[in-house]
Design an enzyme around this catalytic site. Structure first.
Site, PDB file in Angstrom:
ATOM      1  N   TYR A 126       6.672 -10.051   6.531  1.00 20.09           N
ATOM      2  CA  TYR A 126       6.594  -8.606   6.749  1.00 20.09           C
ATOM      3  C   TYR A 126       7.236  -8.268   8.085  1.00 20.09           C
ATOM      4  CZ  TYR A 126       3.581  -7.114   2.893  1.00 20.09           C
ATOM      5  OH  TYR A 126       3.080  -6.789   1.656  1.00 20.09           O
ATOM      6  N   ASP A 137       0.818  -1.207   0.000  1.00 20.63           N
ATOM      7  CA  ASP A 137       0.000   0.000   0.000  1.00 20.63           C
ATOM      8  C   ASP A 137       0.853   1.258   0.000  1.00 20.63           C
ATOM      9  OD1 ASP A 137      -2.348  -1.477   0.032  1.00 20.63           O
ATOM     10  OD2 ASP A 137      -2.563  -1.392   2.209  1.00 20.63           O
TER      11      ASP A 137
END
Length: 242
Positions: free
Chosen positions: A112, A52
């Site tokens: 992540y 994002d």
């Protein structure tokens, strides 16, 4: 056509996400495709996943196809040329792969990393999230709830389009190193904004604002208690395992 696999890093604060968009040229995919086209290499760049706006990467994986007049032996030269054309993206490695390789569909595990502290300095604000995670034991207990295979339908951004919402999280844990905190998620895949929503929920448990019972209810799709997202600045796509 010869297929090439690349490992890249990028400063997400410069881009409106990874995926190419019609409303803005400022995407990672768009910048890569323009740089390649300037070198006579047209076509699509495929990423292992979409990040994002504001989210960084230290180990994003891509693939693209070389036209016949580019030789695979010249990949180091190509890497240097690309780095010279890209301001906020670095090509860490390029390698030839079989034509069947797919950066997204062949990935088995995605990792992540989230970096945070309660009050980042002026010079850290783009790369370290401002987040208070409260009690370390409660935070870790909340992260443990996410491990396993779940339907994460209550942990994705509204408007997401997926075939299904089941994902398997292999590991979820928190570390402290000096003044920084780190949260890691290892999974077979993630939904849109899922990581940031899970981090916000876990931090809310750590601060005593959300109970473990409420978190379990949301994971079981019985009741949605929170839809907020942790700040994007501290999130990094760290590694892709094939």
């Amino acid at each position: 056509m010869a297929r090439v696999k690349g490992v890249i890093a990028y400063d997400g604060s410069t881009f409106q996400g990874f995926q190419r968009q019609t409303r803005t040229p400022d995407t990672v995919q768009g910048a890569l495709e323009r740089a390649l086209e300037s070198l006579g290499i047209p076509g699509e760049v495929v990423g292992s996943g979409r990040t994002d706006t504001g989210v960084h990467a230290t180990g994003q994986v891509i693939h693209f196809d070389l036209p016949p007049y580019w030789e695979a032996q010249s990949l180091e030269k190509l890497r240097r040329h690309l780095d010279g054309r890209l301001e906020a993206i670095r090509i860490k490695h390029l390698a030839p792969v079989p034509d069947s390789f797919h950066a997204r569909y062949d990935a088995r595990e995605r990792i992540y990393r989230y970096v945070y502290r309660p009050t980042p300095s002026l010079f850290e604000r783009r790369y370290v999230a401002a987040l208070d995670t409260g009690d370390a034991h409660r935070l870790r207990a909340a992260l443990d709830c996410f491990v396993g295979t779940h339907d994460f339908g209550f942990f994705l951004k509204t408007g997401s389009e997926t075939a299904h919402n089941r994902r398997t999280i292999f590991r979820a844990y928190a570390l402290e190193r000096g003044k920084y905190g780190y949260i890691y998620f290892h999974a077979d895949g993630f939904l849109r904004a899922q990581v940031r929503m899970m981090i916000h929920a876990a931090a809310a448990v750590g601060r005593g604002e959300l109970s473990l019972e409420a978190l379990d209810e949301q994971l079981a799709l019985r009741q949605r208690h929170t839809t907020e997202l942790a700040p994007p600045e501290g999130l990094y796509l760290a590694r892709i395992i094939y």
